[in-house]
Design a protein around this motif. Structure first.
Motif, mmCIF file in Angstrom:
data_model
loop_
_atom_site.group_PDB
_atom_site.id
_atom_site.type_symbol
_atom_site.label_atom_id
_atom_site.label_comp_id
_atom_site.label_asym_id
_atom_site.label_seq_id
_atom_site.Cartn_x
_atom_site.Cartn_y
_atom_site.Cartn_z
ATOM 1 N N GLY A 1 0.789 -1.226 0.000
ATOM 2 C CA GLY A 1 0.000 0.000 0.000
ATOM 3 C C GLY A 1 0.820 1.274 0.000
ATOM 4 O O GLY A 1 0.379 2.299 -0.532
ATOM 5 N N VAL A 2 2.026 1.233 0.580
ATOM 6 C CA VAL A 2 2.847 2.448 0.645
ATOM 7 C C VAL A 2 3.932 2.462 -0.431
ATOM 8 O O VAL A 2 4.722 3.410 -0.494
ATOM 9 C CB VAL A 2 3.498 2.604 2.040
ATOM 10 C CG1 VAL A 2 2.439 2.629 3.117
ATOM 11 C CG2 VAL A 2 4.513 1.490 2.313
ATOM 12 N N SER A 3 3.983 1.450 -1.288
ATOM 13 C CA SER A 3 5.110 1.296 -2.203
ATOM 14 C C SER A 3 5.084 2.258 -3.381
ATOM 15 O O SER A 3 6.142 2.660 -3.884
ATOM 16 C CB SER A 3 5.161 -0.146 -2.718
ATOM 17 O OG SER A 3 3.998 -0.436 -3.489
ATOM 18 N N MET A 4 3.898 2.640 -3.859
ATOM 19 C CA MET A 4 3.806 3.341 -5.131
ATOM 20 C C MET A 4 3.510 4.834 -5.011
ATOM 21 O O MET A 4 3.724 5.585 -5.962
ATOM 22 C CB MET A 4 2.710 2.693 -5.995
ATOM 23 C CG MET A 4 2.927 1.203 -6.246
ATOM 24 S SD MET A 4 4.467 0.840 -7.107
ATOM 25 C CE MET A 4 4.044 1.388 -8.747
ATOM 26 N N GLY A 5 3.016 5.270 -3.881
ATOM 27 C CA GLY A 5 2.592 6.663 -3.750
ATOM 28 C C GLY A 5 3.713 7.656 -3.984
ATOM 29 O O GLY A 5 3.543 8.642 -4.717
ATOM 30 N N PHE A 6 4.886 7.414 -3.378
ATOM 31 C CA PHE A 6 5.972 8.389 -3.500
ATOM 32 C C PHE A 6 6.578 8.407 -4.909
ATOM 33 O O PHE A 6 6.671 9.485 -5.520
ATOM 34 C CB PHE A 6 7.050 8.116 -2.449
ATOM 35 C CG PHE A 6 8.025 9.250 -2.295
ATOM 36 C CD1 PHE A 6 7.733 10.327 -1.471
ATOM 37 C CD2 PHE A 6 9.230 9.254 -2.984
ATOM 38 C CE1 PHE A 6 8.632 11.384 -1.329
ATOM 39 C CE2 PHE A 6 10.123 10.309 -2.853
ATOM 40 C CZ PHE A 6 9.823 11.371 -2.018
ATOM 41 N N PRO A 7 7.000 7.266 -5.477
ATOM 42 C CA PRO A 7 7.590 7.346 -6.821
ATOM 43 C C PRO A 7 6.620 7.841 -7.876
ATOM 44 O O PRO A 7 6.997 8.651 -8.738
ATOM 45 C CB PRO A 7 8.032 5.900 -7.099
ATOM 46 C CG PRO A 7 7.300 5.057 -6.129
ATOM 47 C CD PRO A 7 7.079 5.900 -4.923
ATOM 48 N N LEU A 8 5.370 7.394 -7.833
ATOM 49 C CA LEU A 8 4.413 7.857 -8.839
ATOM 50 C C LEU A 8 4.011 9.302 -8.585
ATOM 51 O O LEU A 8 3.701 10.039 -9.523
ATOM 52 C CB LEU A 8 3.178 6.958 -8.836
ATOM 53 C CG LEU A 8 3.414 5.518 -9.304
ATOM 54 C CD1 LEU A 8 2.092 4.763 -9.380
ATOM 55 C CD2 LEU A 8 4.119 5.476 -10.651
ATOM 56 N N GLY A 9 4.017 9.741 -7.327
ATOM 57 C CA GLY A 9 3.742 11.140 -7.025
ATOM 58 C C GLY A 9 4.818 12.054 -7.579
ATOM 59 O O GLY A 9 4.522 13.119 -8.137
ATOM 60 N N MET A 10 6.077 11.652 -7.441
ATOM 61 C CA MET A 10 7.168 12.448 -8.001
ATOM 62 C C MET A 10 7.047 12.530 -9.520
ATOM 63 O O MET A 10 7.214 13.595 -10.127
ATOM 64 C CB MET A 10 8.509 11.815 -7.622
ATOM 65 C CG MET A 10 8.805 11.859 -6.140
ATOM 66 S SD MET A 10 9.098 13.534 -5.544
ATOM 67 C CE MET A 10 10.751 13.390 -4.930
ATOM 68 N N SER A 11 6.753 11.389 -10.153
ATOM 69 C CA SER A 11 6.609 11.361 -11.601
ATOM 70 C C SER A 11 5.433 12.220 -12.052
ATOM 71 O O SER A 11 5.528 12.974 -13.023
ATOM 72 C CB SER A 11 6.423 9.914 -12.055
ATOM 73 O OG SER A 11 6.338 9.828 -13.451
ATOM 74 N N ALA A 12 4.297 12.121 -11.333
ATOM 75 C CA ALA A 12 3.116 12.913 -11.686
ATOM 76 C C ALA A 12 3.373 14.401 -11.509
ATOM 77 O O ALA A 12 2.941 15.215 -12.329
ATOM 78 C CB ALA A 12 1.923 12.481 -10.829
ATOM 79 N N ALA A 13 4.083 14.781 -10.448
ATOM 80 C CA ALA A 13 4.387 16.192 -10.224
ATOM 81 C C ALA A 13 5.265 16.742 -11.339
ATOM 82 O O ALA A 13 5.060 17.855 -11.825
ATOM 83 C CB ALA A 13 5.070 16.375 -8.871
ATOM 84 N N ALA A 14 6.263 15.950 -11.769
ATOM 85 C CA ALA A 14 7.154 16.406 -12.835
ATOM 86 C C ALA A 14 6.408 16.619 -14.140
ATOM 87 O O ALA A 14 6.784 17.476 -14.946
ATOM 88 C CB ALA A 14 8.277 15.393 -13.037
ATOM 89 N N ALA A 15 5.330 15.843 -14.353
ATOM 90 C CA ALA A 15 4.580 15.939 -15.607
ATOM 91 C C ALA A 15 3.370 16.855 -15.506
ATOM 92 O O ALA A 15 2.612 16.979 -16.466
ATOM 93 C CB ALA A 15 4.117 14.539 -16.030
ATOM 94 N N SER A 16 3.193 17.537 -14.362
ATOM 95 C CA SER A 16 1.939 18.254 -14.127
ATOM 96 C C SER A 16 1.946 19.704 -14.587
ATOM 97 O O SER A 16 0.909 20.368 -14.530
ATOM 98 C CB SER A 16 1.598 18.214 -12.623
ATOM 99 O OG SER A 16 2.570 18.925 -11.876
ATOM 100 N N GLY A 17 3.097 20.225 -15.033
ATOM 101 C CA GLY A 17 3.120 21.617 -15.452
ATOM 102 C C GLY A 17 4.528 22.094 -15.722
ATOM 103 O O GLY A 17 5.479 21.313 -15.745
ATOM 104 N N SER A 18 4.669 23.392 -15.914
ATOM 105 C CA SER A 18 5.973 23.966 -16.197
ATOM 106 C C SER A 18 6.843 23.968 -14.951
ATOM 107 O O SER A 18 6.352 23.867 -13.829
ATOM 108 C CB SER A 18 5.810 25.403 -16.713
ATOM 109 O OG SER A 18 5.164 26.206 -15.727
ATOM 110 N N ASN A 19 8.160 24.090 -15.152
ATOM 111 C CA ASN A 19 9.158 24.093 -14.083
ATOM 112 C C ASN A 19 9.026 22.854 -13.189
ATOM 113 O O ASN A 19 8.729 22.946 -11.999
ATOM 114 C CB ASN A 19 9.048 25.377 -13.237
ATOM 115 C CG ASN A 19 10.318 25.621 -12.437
ATOM 116 O OD1 ASN A 19 11.247 24.823 -12.454
ATOM 117 N ND2 ASN A 19 10.340 26.726 -11.722
#
Length: 403
Positions: free
Chosen positions: A325-343
């Motif tokens: 349950g805790v394995s995917m939140g952090f890596p996928l959150g970082m990836s999603a943040a990087a793809a969510s907008g400029s800078n």
């Protein structure tokens, strides 16, 4: 295959991926370096446990500063110079902790070294997540969970090295200096393998450092980022609490033997790393949102089984599901943040700050609640926050092109 303005063949892409993965492992090794040697450090510095805790707080302070400095550093020097440079800084800080304690027995020197270690590890974390997202875009498939599994593996390796050195009578000075030399060698590999060329994460706001901090603070008004951070909050609270409380809760709450409780924590670590190793193909098939929701739901069930289970086998199932349950939140959150907008660098820095806060401040909060309720009931706090993360998982949906 391209990254920003850089064209890569498959061999170059694999070297880049290997370099970034190695840096994730370095982060895990670095953070777990001093944990097994704290008794020796305490003796070398003639501190009590409280004093040692204050000294270690410097790692947290430095980490926050590192999160802020990462984006300007990438913009100023480029990833190819910035990442290996920060790895060398990690190595120097680790060596300074060993020399400051074992040779000079200086509390101020070790305090400064811990701040620098936290700064460099926090800075490295943001940088490699930015480059990891760029590797994903160039490869056209999900790789971040596997890279974060390298961090988990590095943490296990670092703890094992520390335990082995303690058992063999190797001083912290000798251990830390030896590890620093190895990290410098890895930095040389990274410097040759990370490609030259602009990435989106290298774009930072112009102007003074104060203006850059202001731009970072504006990220905290972005609802999408905050929702991504909420998902990461649940995952990191669950992971940090397991690191601090799982063994004690299994022993005191369920009456398990100390050795069995320790094995349950080992099972947690292995299950989390395995889920991250296998998670990439699931994301590619079902998407970030579905994967995060599925794993988070399993984690909520796992925490409930751990708290309510009356048989060791049921408690162990809870531990394994909790880890998934805790394995995917952090890596996928970082990836999603990087793809969510400029800078992307600034955006990753915001959600990384939320994750760091949950991992560092969450476990003491659970301990505070446990004073009034007992440790097992206090773990329901994890489930509550994970339910909120489940509801916020839609924020991880990709709305901008990955490339």
């Amino acid at each position: 295959m391209t990254s920003g303005t850089t064209t890569l063949d498959r061999h170059a892409l694999n070297r880049w991926r290997g370099a970034v993965t190695a840096c994730f492992a370095i982060g895990g090794v670095a953070l777990s370096t001093w944990g097994p040697r704290l008794p020796a450090l305490r003796a070398d510095l003639d501190l009590d446990t409280g004093g040692l805790g204050v000294l270690l707080a410097g790692v947290t302070v430095g980490s926050v500063a590192g999160l802020l400095a990462a984006a300007p550093a990438i913009a100023r020097f480029g990833a190819r110079r910035a990442i290996p440079g920060v790895v060398v800084l990690v190595a120097l800080a680790i060596a300074a902790v060993g020399v400051g304690s074992g040779v000079f027995h200086s509390v101020p020197a070790v305090a400064v070294a811990f701040v620098v270690a936290g700064f460099s590890i926090g800075c490295l974390d943001v940088m490699i997540n930015i480059d990891g997202a760029a590797v994903e875009a160039a490869a056209g498939r999900t790789l971040m969970p596997m890279m974060h599994a390298a961090w988990s593996g590095g943490a296990a390796l670092g703890s094992g090295i520390g335990a082995a050195c303690a058992g063999l009578g190797v001083s912290p000075t000798g251990q830390f200096t030896g590890e620093a030399v190895l990290l410098v060698l890895v930095a040389g590999f990274v410097a040759r393998s990370v490609p030259v060329g602009a990435r989106a994460g290298e774009v930072a706001p112009e102007g003074s450092p104060g203006r850059r901090v202001l731009t970072w603070l504006r990220g905290w008004a972005d609802l999408k980022l905050l929702l991504i951070g909420l998902v990461m909050l649940g995952a990191e609270l669950g992971e940090g609490s397991a690191n601090n409380w799982l063994t004690l809760a299994a022993k005191d709450g369920h009456g398990l033997a100390a050795a069995t409780a320790a094995l349950f924590f080992t099972a947690f670590a292995v299950a989390e790393m395995t889920a991250r190793l296998l998670g990439g193909p699931l994301v590619d098939r079902f998407g970030r949102v579905a994967t995060v929701r599925a794993t988070t739901a399993l984690g909520i069930v796992g925490v409930a089984l751990f708290v309510l289970g009356r048989h060791p086998a049921l408690v162990l199932v809870g531990v394994l599901l909790w880890a998934v349950g805790v394995s995917m939140g952090f890596p996928l959150g970082m990836s999603a943040a990087a793809a969510s907008g400029s800078n992307p660098a600034a955006r990753v820095s915001v959600v990384a700050s939320i994750g760091y806060f949950a991992n560092l401040a969450g476990p003491p909060t659970v301990g505070f609640v446990a004073q009034g309720t007992g440790l097992l009931p206090a773990l329901w706090l994890i489930a509550v926050v994970m339910v909120a993360g489940f509801a916020a998982a839609g924020s991880m949906r990709v709305t901008t092109p990955a490339r």
